[in-house]
Design an enzyme around this catalytic site. Sequence first.
Site, PDB file in Angstrom:
ATOM      1  N   SER A  62       0.794  -1.233   0.000  1.00  0.00           N
ATOM      2  CA  SER A  62       0.000   0.000   0.000  1.00  0.00           C
ATOM      3  C   SER A  62       0.824   1.280   0.000  1.00  0.00           C
ATOM      4  O   SER A  62       0.256   2.369  -0.095  1.00  0.00           O
ATOM      5  CB  SER A  62      -0.952   0.017   1.201  1.00  0.00           C
ATOM      6  OG  SER A  62      -2.030  -0.864   0.982  1.00  0.00           O
ATOM      7  N   LYS A  65       0.066   3.708  -2.691  1.00  0.00           N
ATOM      8  CA  LYS A  65      -0.977   4.739  -2.627  1.00  0.00           C
ATOM      9  C   LYS A  65      -0.408   6.155  -2.546  1.00  0.00           C
ATOM     10  O   LYS A  65      -1.141   7.128  -2.762  1.00  0.00           O
ATOM     11  CB  LYS A  65      -1.915   4.460  -1.455  1.00  0.00           C
ATOM     12  CG  LYS A  65      -2.722   3.164  -1.615  1.00  0.00           C
ATOM     13  CD  LYS A  65      -3.698   2.969  -0.464  1.00  0.00           C
ATOM     14  CE  LYS A  65      -4.578   1.726  -0.672  1.00  0.00           C
ATOM     15  NZ  LYS A  65      -4.036   0.516  -0.069  1.00  0.00           N
ATOM     16  N   SER A 122      -6.089   3.776   4.275  1.00  0.00           N
ATOM     17  CA  SER A 122      -5.502   2.939   3.216  1.00  0.00           C
ATOM     18  C   SER A 122      -6.565   2.092   2.518  1.00  0.00           C
ATOM     19  O   SER A 122      -6.370   0.904   2.238  1.00  0.00           O
ATOM     20  CB  SER A 122      -4.401   2.031   3.783  1.00  0.00           C
ATOM     21  OG  SER A 122      -3.580   1.523   2.755  1.00  0.00           O
ATOM     22  N   LYS A 229       3.408   6.324   5.238  1.00  0.00           N
ATOM     23  CA  LYS A 229       2.427   5.425   4.637  1.00  0.00           C
ATOM     24  C   LYS A 229       2.873   3.988   4.855  1.00  0.00           C
ATOM     25  O   LYS A 229       3.999   3.606   4.521  1.00  0.00           O
ATOM     26  CB  LYS A 229       2.277   5.700   3.137  1.00  0.00           C
ATOM     27  CG  LYS A 229       1.197   4.851   2.474  1.00  0.00           C
ATOM     28  CD  LYS A 229      -0.193   5.269   2.934  1.00  0.00           C
ATOM     29  CE  LYS A 229      -1.258   4.231   2.559  1.00  0.00           C
ATOM     30  NZ  LYS A 229      -1.230   3.035   3.449  1.00  0.00           N
TER      31      LYS A 229
END
Length: 418
Positions: A62, A65, A122, A229
């Site tokens: 992720s 992203k 997320s 993140k």
Amino acid sequence: MKKLKKIIASTLIFTSIFSTTVLAKEASEDLNLIGTSAISVDLETNDIIYAKNIDNQMFPASVTKLMTALLLAENKQKNDLLTYPKEALNEAPFSYGLNVHPVTPGDTFTAANAMDILLLYSGNDIAYMIAKNIGGTVDNFVKMMNDKAKELKMTNTHFVTPNGLDDNINDHLTTSYDLSILLKAVMDNEWTSSILGKKESEVKSTNGPTAKVENRNKILGENGNIGGKTGYTEKAGRCLAAVYERDGRKIATVVLNSEYNLPEDSKVFEDVAKLADYSYNAEKKSLLAKDTELESKTLKYNVFPLLGPERTIRVPVTVKEDVLAYETSLEPEVKYELNDVSAWKLNKNKPIGKVTVKIKDTINQYDLYPTISKMDLVKQNIIVYIVVLAIITALIVIILKFINKRKDRKRRSVRFYR
């Protein structure tokens, strides 16, 4: 002269490689990080402080992203509405529509709410929604992701999905180095950087109830952590890209393929915290020391300007400041470029070339100065000048005597005829 330049250039390149290997070492031995790839970068200077397998292609999960968020910020305004497509319901958890509150296909989210859900919670379905709304199709959006990666010079990156899901996918890959570039771009964008620093947010679809989403970055706000993140898939392992700020200095940290130790889920955060502490305490070491001979250039010159005889002189060069670099597993490339210059114009305070220091994609140049001046040429040939001066003086004396004798003869002749 061209052949001489080639010989000098080859020598310089060999010398530079040999002289800088002492700085390179296996950074992985310093910290014993669990993550198999890691990097830290000073966001102001772009200096790489720590490097461990930074060019190995890995699954980013992720952390992907971050690119989706950057494209959202560049293509939409905060109040723009994004329509939730029915295909988004098929995206795996974590998904807003599956795990937070059911969403009816056709419902809308503001871009601001979509950004919050994307980066804090997320949400995989929200990433899909963003891709479909911006690109028209997810495939078009993925092309935009890869085009942006090329623009940012993320040369070892290839995206396949907008959310990092990699089931049955083997070529959704990037590197910790490339992600540090992406993280810098995200932090340079006011919208995305502000969201990474939020601990929680109240969000909703246009027709849905308000829900609270929390940042999955567990160490946000601790010891200078101002945003990050997270990511995880079985292929990727536990991942985290985060930025720290201490005493006005920002450092990007990336750790890939760390351990996902449930239920604590602490290992990747420990990796990143350890990496940040190391990076703020790291000090640069001398790569090229000032006022020491680094290289030399051989010049031809005439003992008397514009006149012979012709001689050569070896001109050592140096820098007037210490050239410093962090100790990492990266090997600095040092190259010298020395200009053609008249030996009679040498001045210790005027540069005659450049030394280029390249570490990965960061390039710095420093002026090179000669350690001798034209007065050294005079000293080298002082005996010649003394001899020539003596000869000239003797000739002048002889000429003067000759002139005086002629004058005496002329005076005597004048008296005789009187």
